[in-house]
Design a protein around this motif. Structure first.
Motif, PDB file in Angstrom:
ATOM      1  N   ARG A 169      13.840  25.210  -1.580  1.00  7.27           N
ATOM      2  CA  ARG A 169      13.213  23.990  -1.065  1.00  7.27           C
ATOM      3  C   ARG A 169      11.698  24.089  -1.191  1.00  7.27           C
ATOM      4  NH1 ARG A 169      10.901  23.618   3.957  1.00  7.27           N
ATOM      5  NH2 ARG A 169      10.391  21.488   4.603  1.00  7.27           N
ATOM      6  N   ARG A 202      -0.556  13.338 -11.030  1.00  2.00           N
ATOM      7  CA  ARG A 202      -0.455  11.893 -11.223  1.00  2.00           C
ATOM      8  C   ARG A 202      -1.648  11.175 -10.615  1.00  2.00           C
ATOM      9  NH1 ARG A 202       5.098   9.570 -11.397  1.00  2.00           N
ATOM     10  NH2 ARG A 202       4.555   8.169  -9.715  1.00  2.00           N
ATOM     11  N   ARG A 203      -2.148  11.687  -9.518  1.00  3.74           N
ATOM     12  CA  ARG A 203      -3.200  10.959  -8.812  1.00  3.74           C
ATOM     13  C   ARG A 203      -4.606  11.315  -9.264  1.00  3.74           C
ATOM     14  NH1 ARG A 203      -1.283  11.079  -2.678  1.00  3.74           N
ATOM     15  NH2 ARG A 203       0.818  10.321  -3.029  1.00  3.74           N
ATOM     16  N   ALA A 204      -4.751  12.520  -9.828  1.00  7.01           N
ATOM     17  CA  ALA A 204      -6.118  12.941 -10.166  1.00  7.01           C
ATOM     18  C   ALA A 204      -6.628  12.168 -11.367  1.00  7.01           C
ATOM     19  CB  ALA A 204      -6.127  14.430 -10.443  1.00  7.01           C
ATOM     20  N   ARG A 205      -7.900  11.745 -11.307  1.00  2.00           N
ATOM     21  CA  ARG A 205      -8.482  11.054 -12.459  1.00  2.00           C
ATOM     22  C   ARG A 205      -8.789  12.059 -13.551  1.00  2.00           C
ATOM     23  NH1 ARG A 205     -13.056   6.726 -11.622  1.00  2.00           N
ATOM     24  NH2 ARG A 205     -11.262   5.698 -10.761  1.00  2.00           N
ATOM     25  N   PRO A 249      -8.954   9.016  -7.059  1.00  2.00           N
ATOM     26  CA  PRO A 249     -10.159   8.192  -7.122  1.00  2.00           C
ATOM     27  C   PRO A 249     -10.412   7.420  -5.830  1.00  2.00           C
ATOM     28  CG  PRO A 249      -8.749   7.764  -8.999  1.00  2.00           C
ATOM     29  CD  PRO A 249      -8.001   8.675  -8.118  1.00  2.00           C
ATOM     30  N   ASP A 250      -9.321   6.994  -5.143  1.00  2.00           N
ATOM     31  CA  ASP A 250      -9.579   6.193  -3.948  1.00  2.00           C
ATOM     32  C   ASP A 250      -9.565   7.043  -2.687  1.00  2.00           C
ATOM     33  OD1 ASP A 250      -6.974   6.797  -4.079  1.00  2.00           O
ATOM     34  OD2 ASP A 250      -6.250   4.856  -3.364  1.00  2.00           O
ATOM     35  N   LEU A 296       9.426  21.652  -3.435  1.00  2.00           N
ATOM     36  CA  LEU A 296       8.422  20.826  -2.775  1.00  2.00           C
ATOM     37  C   LEU A 296       7.046  21.090  -3.364  1.00  2.00           C
ATOM     38  CD1 LEU A 296       9.271  20.772   1.032  1.00  2.00           C
ATOM     39  CD2 LEU A 296       9.444  18.930  -0.607  1.00  2.00           C
ATOM     40  N   SER A 308      14.696  17.662   3.682  1.00  2.00           N
ATOM     41  CA  SER A 308      15.128  18.887   3.011  1.00  2.00           C
ATOM     42  C   SER A 308      15.301  20.022   4.009  1.00  2.00           C
ATOM     43  CB  SER A 308      14.172  19.274   1.902  1.00  2.00           C
ATOM     44  OG  SER A 308      12.885  19.454   2.415  1.00  2.00           O
ATOM     45  N   VAL A 338      18.794  22.037   4.466  1.00  5.63           N
ATOM     46  CA  VAL A 338      18.874  23.496   4.312  1.00  5.63           C
ATOM     47  C   VAL A 338      19.453  24.141   5.559  1.00  5.63           C
ATOM     48  CG1 VAL A 338      17.463  25.572   4.186  1.00  5.63           C
ATOM     49  CG2 VAL A 338      17.038  23.703   2.618  1.00  5.63           C
ATOM     50  N   PHE A 365       6.858  19.454  -6.690  1.00  7.09           N
ATOM     51  CA  PHE A 365       6.738  18.014  -6.470  1.00  7.09           C
ATOM     52  C   PHE A 365       5.295  17.661  -6.088  1.00  7.09           C
ATOM     53  CE2 PHE A 365       7.329  14.309  -3.607  1.00  7.09           C
ATOM     54  CZ  PHE A 365       7.878  13.449  -4.534  1.00  7.09           C
ATOM     55  N   GLN A 368       2.626  15.275  -8.048  1.00  9.51           N
ATOM     56  CA  GLN A 368       1.905  14.177  -7.381  1.00  9.51           C
ATOM     57  C   GLN A 368       0.399  14.313  -7.577  1.00  9.51           C
ATOM     58  OE1 GLN A 368       3.155  11.495  -5.717  1.00  9.51           O
ATOM     59  NE2 GLN A 368       5.079  12.194  -6.572  1.00  9.51           N
ATOM     60  N   PHE A 410       0.827  -1.196   0.000  1.00  8.33           N
ATOM     61  CA  PHE A 410       0.000   0.000   0.000  1.00  8.33           C
ATOM     62  C   PHE A 410       0.864   1.250   0.000  1.00  8.33           C
ATOM     63  CE2 PHE A 410      -3.305   2.796   1.867  1.00  8.33           C
ATOM     64  CZ  PHE A 410      -4.200   2.662   0.837  1.00  8.33           C
ATOM     65  N   ILE A 445     -10.877   4.281   5.638  1.00 10.52           N
ATOM     66  CA  ILE A 445      -9.897   3.515   6.407  1.00 10.52           C
ATOM     67  C   ILE A 445      -9.415   4.333   7.592  1.00 10.52           C
ATOM     68  CG2 ILE A 445      -7.569   2.533   6.314  1.00 10.52           C
ATOM     69  CD1 ILE A 445      -8.152   1.753   3.424  1.00 10.52           C
ATOM     70  N   ARG A 461     -12.046   5.959  -0.110  1.00 11.10           N
ATOM     71  CA  ARG A 461     -11.685   4.711   0.567  1.00 11.10           C
ATOM     72  C   ARG A 461     -10.655   4.983   1.668  1.00 11.10           C
ATOM     73  NH1 ARG A 461      -7.706   1.137  -0.824  1.00 11.10           N
ATOM     74  NH2 ARG A 461      -7.940  -1.004  -0.050  1.00 11.10           N
ATOM     75  N   ASN A 462      -9.673   5.861   1.345  1.00  8.07           N
ATOM     76  CA  ASN A 462      -8.660   6.185   2.336  1.00  8.07           C
ATOM     77  C   ASN A 462      -9.276   6.872   3.552  1.00  8.07           C
ATOM     78  OD1 ASN A 462      -6.633   5.096   0.887  1.00  8.07           O
ATOM     79  ND2 ASN A 462      -5.940   7.030  -0.032  1.00  8.07           N
ATOM     80  N   LYS A 478      -7.835  14.735 -15.594  1.00  6.87           N
ATOM     81  CA  LYS A 478      -6.572  15.387 -15.927  1.00  6.87           C
ATOM     82  C   LYS A 478      -6.777  16.599 -16.835  1.00  6.87           C
ATOM     83  CE  LYS A 478      -3.214  11.703 -15.122  1.00  6.87           C
ATOM     84  NZ  LYS A 478      -3.927  11.124 -14.018  1.00  6.87           N
ATOM     85  N   SER A 485      -7.616   3.737 -15.242  1.00  5.15           N
ATOM     86  CA  SER A 485      -7.991   5.110 -14.869  1.00  5.15           C
ATOM     87  C   SER A 485      -6.836   6.086 -15.049  1.00  5.15           C
ATOM     88  CB  SER A 485      -8.471   5.139 -13.421  1.00  5.15           C
ATOM     89  OG  SER A 485      -7.448   4.660 -12.585  1.00  5.15           O
ATOM     90  N   LYS A 486      -5.675   5.563 -15.464  1.00  4.31           N
ATOM     91  CA  LYS A 486      -4.465   6.385 -15.640  1.00  4.31           C
ATOM     92  C   LYS A 486      -4.119   7.146 -14.370  1.00  4.31           C
ATOM     93  CE  LYS A 486      -4.973   6.976 -20.554  1.00  4.31           C
ATOM     94  NZ  LYS A 486      -5.384   7.855 -21.636  1.00  4.31           N
ATOM     95  N   VAL A 487      -4.136   6.446 -13.255  1.00  5.55           N
ATOM     96  CA  VAL A 487      -3.952   7.120 -11.981  1.00  5.55           C
ATOM     97  C   VAL A 487      -2.902   6.367 -11.170  1.00  5.55           C
ATOM     98  CG1 VAL A 487      -5.051   7.508  -9.756  1.00  5.55           C
ATOM     99  CG2 VAL A 487      -6.218   8.162 -11.834  1.00  5.55           C
ATOM    100  N   TRP A 488      -2.050   7.108 -10.471  1.00  3.93           N
ATOM    101  CA  TRP A 488      -1.088   6.493  -9.557  1.00  3.93           C
ATOM    102  C   TRP A 488      -1.715   6.442  -8.168  1.00  3.93           C
ATOM    103  CZ3 TRP A 488       3.717   4.560 -10.787  1.00  3.93           C
ATOM    104  CH2 TRP A 488       4.120   4.795 -12.099  1.00  3.93           C
ATOM    105  N   LEU A 489      -1.756   5.249  -7.582  1.00  5.73           N
ATOM    106  CA  LEU A 489      -2.342   5.098  -6.260  1.00  5.73           C
ATOM    107  C   LEU A 489      -1.239   4.964  -5.214  1.00  5.73           C
ATOM    108  CD1 LEU A 489      -5.066   2.501  -7.213  1.00  5.73           C
ATOM    109  CD2 LEU A 489      -5.340   4.947  -6.991  1.00  5.73           C
TER     110      LEU A 489
END
Lengths: 624, 233
Positions: free
Chosen positions: B26, B40-43, B216-217, B30, A408, A412, B33, B37, A383, B224, B220-221, B45, A392-396
């Motif tokens: 920094r 990458r995670r959003a359905r 998308p999840d 960040l 970081s 610094v 970054f 992220q 997980f 949990i 669910r998170n 786009k 869904s082209k999504v990173w979980l």
């Protein structure tokens, strides 16, 4: 996880200190950052990083030999960590060496410019080749990672697996060669290394001790990784290593004491000097106590005893390398080497960096090949790792990089604090220590000896006065040398402004002028209004002190800075002497030895000898 | 006193400047970054990047957007920002110091322009401070840091202005020491307070736009987190 976060944070902090010091070392040089001198050219970086690092990495070839050559499959679970440690250890050695080399960009010279009479040539080649072998030995572990499953990489993976045994054999050969050749380096200094450590068989001692140390280092590492990654320690496996280590340490002790006896040096042991105490301490914790303790099976199977013994051996053997490299080496009287905090921080940073890479590999590769535990931890981690969901082209899940904001902020803040703490010479470069100049003494003949070393020049003032008057005229003759005077003074002596032997000095007392002109109401009397207040924007001295510069020559008082005494003297005398040598047709007049004579001569002496030799220095010595 | 002055000029300045520069870097990295992220995670786009860019650009000229009912605030805020950015970076005296220490110089503004800008900054800064103190709606939205930073900034500009005058009753070194120390406090606080918007402003619109695209999840998170496990329906 929390424990690992704290350890990693500390390692990042150490690495950041090293980053700043590395900048200072590579931009400003060794003189600005280290305590190394011509008397002690090898310091902490060589003794700890290079010699200690190579010895600590010996576990790699020892375990590889056990598993692949002697087929002791029992030890295969610790093979990968041992090879990784060796690889990181050697990388640390090379990085440490780069810091220590005066011209680090020439590190590749040993590959092209062969000098096969040099021990360092062998060391260089062995380190290069063995580092390559270790990289190839470790590569299969990295290539198992799911991110690296490209076909070409997998082909390389297969090839490397097929090449394992030849690689291991090459590794053992190279290690044997240069573990010992690091010891051979000290064969050229039999009279500098203390008698208790110097022996013609020091190469053999280095090799045998490295094998024992390698075994104990692997043990210590097993403890560290079980603490960090919650593995169960396999006691019987470590006990096996300890048994082997005990035998090797006995052999080491035997060689060492027989060697001392053969060279009739046993007397030094009870000499009572600090060297003998140090030797006894080193030999007992590095070999004697652990070897005796580990020869009992009961003690070998106790984890606390194993931990204590491995710690003792590692500390003791590193101490041995430090003793050979720095501590037991004779130094000229009054010359004590103690590393600067910057040297220590670089060593710590290299170790910390290696530890960080180790932890990274342990977290991301299959380093500990215990199938059961591995499966469990993979399930647990599923997980946490980012997973790409194609439909869904999504990173979980969480991102690959964990705790980046914590690390970081540490980097610094530590970088900033270290940069603030750097001494001024590490920022602006090495500078000579100030040497205040003393007044030249005498009347008709003046003794010029600014720094009072006794190497003085006798300057016939009267004769120069007469000559310059003939050339330039009565007043101008004086001004040829006395180009400036302190206000209200006659011809001022050179030392008043050129007050340091080698450094430029400030001749303008800002505070004095500020007070004399009633504080900062008076800035505009010297600094133009509406401009930045700097040396450049201020008026010349002569605007107030008309008589200060007898001969108007702004080049000689460049922004109120006087040149060093030595430069001032040379630049005053040499051009005139060169001119006179042309006129008089005597080529000796502008030469160094014309003035710098040893022992110092008056002009009368010099005149009596008709032909002044070009090098009276050597001739004088010859006559004596 | 001269020792303290040397300390403030050397080590303390290096410390505060590096904390500012590296801290801002920094924060910027960040944020970038985090944006990567989020994408990458959003359905969903489909992000209207052009529109976001336009909004970001329009916030750089806030005169027509901010405080339509008190134009004085937006106007003085704009002038204040201009002075705060231009004077420290392009004052000739500062450039000389950079040239003397690291050997890099760049064209600067003339002394008279710097004087005018400094005075404008001082006047508009005092005005903004006055609004923070006397306007009720702004006071309710202000915390200690808002007053503190503004006062420190005014102190920096005031001491800098005094130090550059040839005629003033206060000793030059004292003024310079206050100038240096207050500037160092401000630099250290930069990455940890709202001043960080000096480097983050190109990303602020982008972040707030993308942050609303949940993965998308996400549901669910949350389940949990709240219940400990996902119950089958």
């Amino acid at each position: 996880m929390n424990k690992r976060l704290i350890v990693k944070s500390i390692l990042w902090a150490f690495a950041s200190v090293g980053l700043v010091v590395a900048w200072a070392r590579f931009s400003m040089g060794l003189g600005a950052t280290t305590a190394l001198t011509d008397d002690t050219p090898w310091g902490l970086w060589i003794a700890f990083d290079v010699m200690g690092g190579v010895a600590l990495a010996a576990g790699g070839f020892v375990i590889a030999a056990a598993v692949y050559i002697f087929h002791l499959e029992k030890y295969s679970p610790i093979l990968r960590p041992a090879v990784l440690t060796a690889f990181l250890g050697y990388t640390a050695v090379v990085i440490g060496l780069l810091f220590d080399l005066g011209l680090p960009w020439r590190i590749w010279h040993a590959t092209i410019f062969w000098q096969h009479h040099s021990v360092l040539f062998e060391v260089a080649w062995c380190v290069m080749l063995y580092l390559t072998v270790l990289a190839l030995e470790f590569a299969p572990v990295a290539l198992e990672h799911p991110y690296l499953q490209w076909p070409i990489l997998q082909r390389i993976h297969k090839l490397l697996k097929w090449l394992t045994v030849p690689l291991v054999i090459t590794g053992i050969m190279l290690s044997t060669l240069h573990q010992s050749s690091l010891g051979s380096l000290f064969l050229i200094m039999p009279y500098r290394l203390h008698a208790l450590w110097y022996t013609p068989i020091i190469p053999a001692l280095f090799f045998v001790s490295a094998v024992g140390l390698g075994l104990m280092m692997v043990t210590l590492e097993a403890f560290a990784s079980s603490w960090l990654f919650h593995h169960k320690i396999k006691t019987d496996l470590l006990a096996g290593l300890a048994k082997a280590a005990s035998i090797v340490l006995y052999i080491y002790l035997a060689i060492r004491f027989v060697d001392l006896a053969v060279h009739s040096k046993l007397g030094y042991l009870f000499e009572g000097s600090w060297q003998s105490a140090l030797f006894l301490f080193e030999i007992s914790i590095s070999a004697l106590i652990p070897a005796v303790l580990l020869s009992f099976s009961k003690i070998r199977h106790r984890l606390d005893a194993l931990f204590a013994c491995s710690l003792m051996v590692v500390f003791g053997m590193v101490l041995n390398r430090l003793n050979v490299g720095i501590i037991a080496i004779e130094k000229s009287p009054g010359n004590v080497y103690f590393p600067t905090w910057m040297e220590i921080s670089i060593s710590l940073a290299i170790v910390s960096g290696a530890a960080l890479v180790y932890i990274f590999c342990a977290e991301n590769f299959r380093l500990f090949t215990d199938e059961k535990e591995e499966k469990k931890s993979i399930e647990k981690r599923q997980f946490e790792q980012p997973v790409f969901d194609a439909p869904s082209k999504v990173w979980l899940g969480d991102s690959l990089v964990q705790n980046i904001s914590v690390f970081s902020i540490i980097v610094v803040s530590v970088i900033s604090i270290t940069a603030a703490m750097l001494p001024s010479k590490a920022i602006s470069g090495y500078e000579r220590d100030p040497v205040p100049v003393r007044k030249a003494v005498g009347w008709e003949t003046i003794k010029i000896d600014g720094n009072r070393t006794g190497e003085f020049v006798l300057f016939n003032h009267k004769e120069h006065e007469q000559r310059l008057e003939k050339i330039h005229g009565e007043r101008e003759g004086c001004l040829a040398c006395h180009h400036a005077s302190i206000p209200q003074d006659g011809p001022t002596g050179c030392y008043e402004c050129h007050s340091d032997m080698h450094l430029s000095s400030n001749i303008f007392d800002h505070e004095f002028h500020q007070k004399a002109l009633q504080g900062n109401q008076s800035c505009t009397q010297c600094h133009a209004e509406g401009q930045s207040k700097s040396r450049e924007s201020s008026i010349a001295c002569t605007e107030c002190h008309q008589s200060m510069f007898q001969k108007i020559d702004t080049g000689k008082a460049d922004y109120y800075i006087a040149r060093s005494y030595m430069n001032a003297m040379h630049d005053l005398c040499i051009p005139c002497h060169q001119e006179q040598s042309q006129i008089l047709g005597d080529e000796n007049i502008p030469k160094c030895a014309f003035c710098h004579v040893h022992p110092p001569q008056t002009n009368e002496d010099r005149m009596q000898k008709k032909n002044v030799d070009a090098f009276p220095f050597s001739i004088q010595n010859g006559e004596n | 006193m001269p020792d303290l002055y040397e300390l403030a000029r050397g080590p303390l300045f290096r410390l505060s400047f590096l904390i500012m520069a590296l801290g801002l870097l920094r924060l910027f990295l960040l944020s970038l970054f985090g944006i990567v992220q989020m994408v990458r995670r959003a359905r969903d786009k489909n992000n209207s990047y052009g529109k976001i860019l336009l909004t970001t650009a329009s916030w750089m000229l806030p005169v027509h957007r901010l405080h339509r009912h008190i134009p004085l605030i937006s106007f003085s805020s704009f002038l204040f920002h201009a002075g705060v950015i231009v004077v420290p970076l392009f004052l000739l005296d500062h450039i000389y110091l950079w040239q003397a220490s690291i050997g890099i110089a760049w064209p600067g503004i003339s002394r008279s322009v710097a004087d005018v800008l400094t005075l404008l900054t001082l006047i508009t800064g005092t005005l903004l401070l006055g609004f923070r103190i006397f306007s009720r709606s702004i006071r309710q939205n202000s915390g200690f840091v808002d007053y503190f930073l503004l006062i420190v900034l005014l102190l920096i500009f005031a001491t800098g202005y005094i130090a550059s005058r040839p005629y003033n009753p206060i000793p030059y070194q004292t003024v310079m020491l206050i100038h240096l120390l207050s500037a160092e406090v401000f630099l250290v606080l930069t990455p940890f307070t709202k001043i960080a918007h000096c480097i983050l402003f190109p990303l602020i619109r982008l972040t707030s736009e993308l942050a609303w695209k949940f993965p998308p999840d996400a549901g669910r998170n949350v389940t949990i987190q709240v219940h400990g496990e996902v119950k089958s329906i």
